[in-house]
Design an enzyme around this catalytic site. Structure first.
Site, PDB file in Angstrom:
ATOM      1  N   GLU A  60      -4.974  -4.541 -43.279  1.00  0.00           N
ATOM      2  CA  GLU A  60      -5.968  -5.355 -42.500  1.00  0.00           C
ATOM      3  C   GLU A  60      -7.289  -5.907 -43.251  1.00  0.00           C
ATOM      4  O   GLU A  60      -7.520  -7.038 -43.722  1.00  0.00           O
ATOM      5  CB  GLU A  60      -6.780  -4.791 -41.505  1.00  0.00           C
ATOM      6  CG  GLU A  60      -7.881  -5.637 -40.978  1.00  0.00           C
ATOM      7  CD  GLU A  60      -8.475  -4.887 -39.663  1.00  0.00           C
ATOM      8  OE1 GLU A  60      -8.119  -4.684 -38.481  1.00  0.00           O
ATOM      9  OE2 GLU A  60      -9.850  -4.943 -39.827  1.00  0.00           O
ATOM     10  N   ARG A  86     -26.685 -34.099 -56.113  1.00  0.00           N
ATOM     11  CA  ARG A  86     -28.174 -34.162 -55.673  1.00  0.00           C
ATOM     12  C   ARG A  86     -29.142 -34.435 -56.464  1.00  0.00           C
ATOM     13  O   ARG A  86     -29.107 -33.396 -57.456  1.00  0.00           O
ATOM     14  CB  ARG A  86     -28.372 -32.658 -54.720  1.00  0.00           C
ATOM     15  CG  ARG A  86     -29.895 -32.566 -54.134  1.00  0.00           C
ATOM     16  CD  ARG A  86     -29.878 -33.450 -52.925  1.00  0.00           C
ATOM     17  NE  ARG A  86     -31.137 -33.193 -52.493  1.00  0.00           N
ATOM     18  CZ  ARG A  86     -31.972 -33.879 -51.525  1.00  0.00           C
ATOM     19  NH1 ARG A  86     -31.306 -35.029 -51.103  1.00  0.00           N
ATOM     20  NH2 ARG A  86     -33.056 -33.587 -51.137  1.00  0.00           N
ATOM     21  N   GLN A  97     -32.095 -24.848 -64.439  1.00  0.00           N
ATOM     22  CA  GLN A  97     -31.593 -23.447 -64.903  1.00  0.00           C
ATOM     23  C   GLN A  97     -31.461 -22.554 -63.549  1.00  0.00           C
ATOM     24  O   GLN A  97     -30.643 -21.653 -63.165  1.00  0.00           O
ATOM     25  CB  GLN A  97     -32.190 -22.677 -66.005  1.00  0.00           C
ATOM     26  CG  GLN A  97     -31.311 -21.758 -66.719  1.00  0.00           C
ATOM     27  CD  GLN A  97     -31.754 -21.297 -68.076  1.00  0.00           C
ATOM     28  OE1 GLN A  97     -33.002 -20.690 -67.950  1.00  0.00           O
ATOM     29  NE2 GLN A  97     -31.192 -21.519 -69.100  1.00  0.00           N
TER      30      GLN A  97
END
Ligand SMILES: Cc1cc2nc3c(=O)[nH]c(=O)nc-3n(C[C@H](O)[C@H](O)[C@H](O)COP(=O)(O)OP(=O)(O)OC[C@H]3O[C@@H](n4cnc5c(N)ncnc54)[C@H](O)[C@@H]3O)c2cc1C
Length: 197
Positions: A60, A86, A97
């Protein structure tokens, strides 16, 4: 471990519980009261339920957190694209940075998660003892998922907080991963136990 048919008298499925995220996956309590289960519905040998559960949970975790890896890859790609396009203060935000390093850290988290998943899956297939590996993989991937979801929210700024972009939904979904299938604390307990602590 028993297989319980859905219509067994004494089994009650509670109403769907409201939750923070993962809303397309309903969650409810199961109640077992005065229920009789045929002996033929025993899964594995009597008394071996914990071993069956351990076998199932390992798979799982590997399967469900492989899906998480795909989500993280998608998130990283979205952030790279957003940081390129953007523009603020006359340049793309990816030229700052503090933004690009956050994305570099996301890439490291994604690659680390993939390596843990693949390495542990190979050990499971080879029949090796993977108690520590599965616990470590679950912890690394679920915590990377939460961290990168929050990083994406920061990179998208105000747009990330708006419901239309899917970024805030992604955070709500990601935060469940350190709780379900064994919390991060329980996974660390398991690792410590393997180390004899
Ligand atoms: C989205 C979602 C899906 C789920 N799906 C399933 C499902 O399909 N089947 C199912 O059975 N359950 C499911 N769960 C339940 C989930 O497994 C439990 O919520 C989880 O195991 C934690 O148990 P708890 O909520 O009782 O927290 P608690 O046990 O009350 O823990 C609360 C806090 O204490 C910490 N804590 C508890 N014990 C220890 C300890 N010994 N050492 C250190 N820290 C400890 C926990 O890590 C946690 O931070 C799901 C939960 C969620 C959120």
């Amino acid at each position: 471990m028993f297989l319980v048919e859905r219509d067994t008298p004494g089994l009650t499925v509670g109403p769907a519980l409201g939750k923070m995220g993962l809303r397309t996956s309903p969650l409810s309590e199961l109640t077992f009261e005065g229920m009789r289960v045929p002996a033929a519905h025993l899964v594995g040998p009597a008394g071996a339920g914990l071993m069956v559960l351990d076998h199932v949970m390992k798979r799982e975790i590997l399967f469900s957190f492989s899906i998480t890896l795909g989500e993280m890859e998608h998130r990283l790609a979205r952030c790279v694209e957003y940081a390129r396009t953007r523009r603020q203060f006359g340049r793309s935000i990816g030229e700052f940075q503090s933004v690009s390093h956050r994305i570099a850290d996301m890439r490291i988290a994604v690659d680390t998660s993939r390596k843990w998943l693949h390495d542990t899956a190979e050990k499971v297939l080879a029949g090796k003892d993977t108690t520590l590996d599965v616990a470590a993989t679950k912890t690394v991937v679920s915590e990377a998922n939460s961290a990168t979801a929050l990083a994406a929210l920061q990179i998208f700024g105000g747009n990330g907080y708006l419901t239309g972009t899917g970024v805030e939904q992604d955070v709500r979904n990601a935060l469940a991963g350190t709780v379900y299938s064994g919390t991060s604390e329980i996974q660390r307990n398991r690792i410590a136990a393997v180390l004899g602590l």
